[in-house]
Design a protein around this motif. Structure first.
Motif, short mmCIF file in Angstrom:
data_model
loop_
_atom_site.label_atom_id
_atom_site.label_comp_id
_atom_site.label_asym_id
_atom_site.label_seq_id
_atom_site.Cartn_x
_atom_site.Cartn_y
_atom_site.Cartn_z
N PHE A 194 0.84 -1.20 0.00
CA PHE A 194 0.00 0.00 0.00
C PHE A 194 0.87 1.26 0.00
CE2 PHE A 194 -3.46 -2.70 0.47
CZ PHE A 194 -4.65 -2.04 0.68
N LEU A 195 1.87 1.29 0.89
CA LEU A 195 2.71 2.47 1.05
C LEU A 195 3.57 2.74 -0.18
CD1 LEU A 195 3.86 2.00 4.77
CD2 LEU A 195 2.08 3.54 3.89
N MET A 196 3.91 1.69 -0.92
CA MET A 196 4.77 1.87 -2.10
C MET A 196 3.96 2.10 -3.37
SD MET A 196 7.82 -0.95 -1.57
CE MET A 196 8.65 -0.39 -3.07
N TYR A 197 2.87 1.35 -3.56
CA TYR A 197 2.19 1.35 -4.84
C TYR A 197 1.27 2.55 -5.04
CZ TYR A 197 3.71 -3.56 -4.85
OH TYR A 197 4.44 -4.72 -4.80
N ILE A 198 0.60 3.00 -3.98
CA ILE A 198 -0.33 4.13 -4.13
C ILE A 198 0.39 5.42 -4.50
CG2 ILE A 198 -2.03 5.58 -2.93
CD1 ILE A 198 -2.88 3.10 -1.35
N PRO A 199 1.49 5.81 -3.81
CA PRO A 199 2.20 7.04 -4.21
C PRO A 199 2.76 6.97 -5.63
CG PRO A 199 2.82 6.39 -1.98
CD PRO A 199 2.03 5.26 -2.56
N GLN A 200 3.16 5.79 -6.08
CA GLN A 200 3.70 5.65 -7.44
C GLN A 200 2.59 5.53 -8.49
OE1 GLN A 200 7.26 2.91 -7.89
NE2 GLN A 200 6.62 2.28 -5.82
N LYS A 201 1.33 5.49 -8.00
CA LYS A 201 0.18 5.34 -8.88
C LYS A 201 0.19 4.03 -9.66
CE LYS A 201 -0.59 10.32 -9.32
NZ LYS A 201 -0.76 11.48 -10.23
N LEU A 202 0.84 3.00 -9.07
CA LEU A 202 0.79 1.66 -9.67
C LEU A 202 -0.59 1.07 -9.46
CD1 LEU A 202 4.28 0.27 -8.52
CD2 LEU A 202 3.65 1.26 -10.74
N VAL A 203 -1.23 1.45 -8.36
CA VAL A 203 -2.64 1.13 -8.13
C VAL A 203 -3.28 2.38 -7.54
CG1 VAL A 203 -2.32 -1.34 -7.76
CG2 VAL A 203 -2.19 0.20 -5.83
N GLY A 204 -4.55 2.60 -7.85
CA GLY A 204 -5.25 3.75 -7.30
C GLY A 204 -5.61 3.51 -5.84
N PHE A 205 -5.95 4.59 -5.14
CA PHE A 205 -6.30 4.50 -3.72
C PHE A 205 -7.50 3.57 -3.52
CE2 PHE A 205 -8.53 5.88 0.08
CZ PHE A 205 -7.51 5.97 1.01
N THR A 206 -8.54 3.81 -4.32
CA THR A 206 -9.75 2.98 -4.20
C THR A 206 -9.46 1.55 -4.62
OG1 THR A 206 -11.15 4.89 -4.69
CG2 THR A 206 -12.14 2.70 -4.95
N GLU A 207 -8.69 1.39 -5.69
CA GLU A 207 -8.36 0.05 -6.19
C GLU A 207 -7.56 -0.73 -5.15
OE1 GLU A 207 -6.34 -1.87 -10.21
OE2 GLU A 207 -5.72 0.11 -9.52
N ALA A 208 -6.67 -0.04 -4.44
CA ALA A 208 -5.85 -0.70 -3.43
C ALA A 208 -6.73 -1.27 -2.32
CB ALA A 208 -4.83 0.27 -2.84
N PHE A 209 -7.69 -0.49 -1.87
CA PHE A 209 -8.55 -0.97 -0.79
C PHE A 209 -9.59 -1.97 -1.29
CE2 PHE A 209 -6.60 2.61 1.32
CZ PHE A 209 -6.48 2.16 2.64
N ASP A 210 -9.96 -1.86 -2.56
CA ASP A 210 -10.84 -2.87 -3.15
C ASP A 210 -10.17 -4.24 -3.18
OD1 ASP A 210 -12.90 -1.12 -3.55
OD2 ASP A 210 -12.49 -0.80 -5.68
N SER A 211 -8.83 -4.23 -3.21
CA SER A 211 -8.09 -5.50 -3.27
C SER A 211 -8.31 -6.34 -2.02
CB SER A 211 -6.59 -5.23 -3.45
OG SER A 211 -6.04 -4.61 -2.30
N ILE A 212 -8.69 -5.70 -0.91
CA ILE A 212 -8.94 -6.45 0.32
C ILE A 212 -10.11 -7.40 0.12
CG2 ILE A 212 -9.62 -6.27 2.74
CD1 ILE A 212 -8.18 -3.58 2.83
N ALA A 213 -11.21 -6.86 -0.42
CA ALA A 213 -12.38 -7.71 -0.67
C ALA A 213 -12.10 -8.70 -1.80
CB ALA A 213 -13.58 -6.84 -1.02
N LYS A 214 -11.42 -8.24 -2.85
CA LYS A 214 -11.17 -9.11 -3.99
C LYS A 214 -10.21 -10.24 -3.63
CE LYS A 214 -12.16 -5.68 -7.56
NZ LYS A 214 -11.61 -4.87 -8.69
N GLY A 215 -9.24 -9.94 -2.74
CA GLY A 215 -8.30 -10.97 -2.32
C GLY A 215 -9.01 -12.10 -1.59
#
Length: 463
Positions: free
Chosen positions: A294-315
């Motif tokens: 989360f700390l690395m990918y969101i600032p680099q825009k590798l994943v969006g903020f919403t997409e990152a937290f959506d990954s919790i449910a999708k995982g």
């Protein structure tokens, strides 16, 4: 895995009531129906229901549901770990974080043989736990294997085989911690002394050494894949279809994305390794690894903020099938325990055991019990208090017997198509079905098992 999670599944042997040969029926139902239907979850449920019909007669539904409800509570640990597993893999894939490692790996792995060697080495490097080895070697090498047209069936066979072997040969693994505790309890040793005994038994864990060598022999084509595995490899090489014919290839969402810095894979993975090693708990390592993603990918825009937290449910969603199969296997184990399957199998051979035959019988019994129950540490907890005193009474080589018991657990883990190790390999890494593993990998495991049995037969008379 946590020692607590497995010791709660111990089965009492002294005075345990058994249903005799009837205790074999649920397992046979599972295996036969799985082969017929080419599925895993439904046969597990069917076999379990048959078990509770034997146990509770017309009240089998109530008995089954009681066991299921109890297992859902006790298996919360697995639900969380598998969910975190799914989240971590989902984040790595969405961020294309593995691309940097893939690019580097493809410079070495220019053909299928080198791909097999790289995956073999990576599986050993991630030695802390069989889950951890599957995660580390599987995630980092799947794209490389795909590029070199290795079938997913062969990839699953290698990843799971190496994971099952490595975690018993390196005593710093979580398997080593658990086995050490079992030896201390069984032999009345002081805390910490069990590890020394496990280390002395490592040279006698023949199956792990043999299977690791056989994996390389298969990958280097010194021994060519045979049976349905041969067909799977030819399919991948000739048509480029990596998955079984009746499964659809998944779309590569990162196909047009740029490769990212390899640090986006290495930093979360190293953090996961360090935390798991320090706390001897994969769950903590996964949590830290996910937070760092989360700390690395969101600032680099590798994943969006919403997409990152959506990954919790999708995982968690992506791991639902894996979790359902593993929990169903535990419910089946509950039925097997009540039927007295383990006592029946052990007591069937205990009267014919002699000192030279004890190691090979111990290996075969643990492998069979692991295969039919899916409980590898649980069966070790059951059999150590029987096998070790028996070894002392017969004046057999204690370390040879310890090695045979632990190796039998590893063999059970490698062969049980509905066990947690195979289920994680197939469901989260290779994206194939458990039955695909059974049909392709189990025959490939027969030669190393035969060689191992021969070694234990010889060793029993020499040592």
């Amino acid at each position: 895995m946590s020692q607590l999670q497995y010791t709660r599944r111990e089965v009492a042997m002294d005075g345990a009531s058994t249903y005799g040969i009837l205790s074999l029926i649920p397992v046979l139902v599972v295996i036969v129906s799985a082969i017929i239907t080419k599925r895993a979850l439904e046969p597990l449920i069917l076999g379990t229901l048959v078990g509770f019909v034997i146990l509770a007669k017309q009240n089998f539904i109530v008995a089954y549901l009681d066991s299921l409800y109890g297992e859902l509570g006790e298996s919360a640990y697995y639900v969380v770990v598998f969910g975190l597993f799914g989240i971590y893999i989902h984040l790595l894939e969405r961020a294309n974080a593995i691309s940097g490692f893939t690019k580097l790996g493809l410079k070495f792995a220019t053909n299928k043989k080198k791909t097999g060697l790289l995956a073999w080495i990576m599986g050993i490097i991630f030695f802390l736990d069989n889950y951890f080895s599957i995660l580390g070697a599987g995630v980092s090498n799947r794209k490389i294997a795909d590029e070199n047209k290795m079938s997913r069936e062969m990839f699953a066979f290698e990843i799971n085989s190496v994971a099952c072997c490595t975690c018993i040969l390196i005593p710093l693994s979580l398997w080593g911690v658990f086995m050490s505790g079992q030896l201390e309890t069984t032999l009345g040793l002081e805390a910490g002394q069990g590890l020394q005994e496990v280390i002395k038994a490592i040279p006698f864990m023949f199956f792990a050494f043999v299977l690791l060598i056989f994996v390389l022999l298969y990958q280097f084509r010194i021994i060519k894949p045979f049976g349905l595995m041969k067909k799977a490899e030819l399919r991948a090489e000739q048509t480029g279809k990596l998955l079984p014919e009746d499964l659809e290839e998944e779309a590569d969402e990162n196909e047009n994305k740029k490769d990212v810095n390899i640090l986006n894979f290495l930093i979360p993975m190293v953090a996961l390794i360090v935390v798991t090693l320090v706390f001897q708990e994969l769950l903590y390592g996964l949590i830290v690894g996910i937070v760092i993603c989360f700390l690395m990918y969101i600032p680099q825009k590798l994943v969006g903020f919403t997409e990152a937290f959506d990954s919790i449910a999708k995982g968690f969603e992506e791991m639902f099938g894996v979790t359902a199969i593993v929990i169903s296997a535990f419910v089946l184990q509950n039925a097997n325990d009540e039927l007295g399957l383990a006592p029946f199998v052990v007591n069937s051979v205990v009267d014919i055991i002699t000192a030279p035959l004890l190691p090979v019988i111990a290996f075969i019994i643990l492998m069979i019990l692991g295969f039919v129950t899916g409980s590898f540490w649980g069966m070790a907890a059951v059999c150590f208090p029987i096998m070790l005193p028996l070894a002392q009474a017969l004046d057999a080589n204690l370390y040879l017997v310890i090695g045979a018991v632990i190796a039998g657990c590893a063999a059970g883990s490698a062969t049980c198509f509905y066990g947690d190790s195979v289920t994680l390999t197939c469901g989260s890494i290779a994206k194939i079905r458990n039955i695909d593993y059974l049909r392709t990998s189990l025959p490939m495991l027969v030669p190393p098992i035969i060689v191992t049995i021969i070694f234990y037969l010889i060793a029993g008379f020499i040592f």
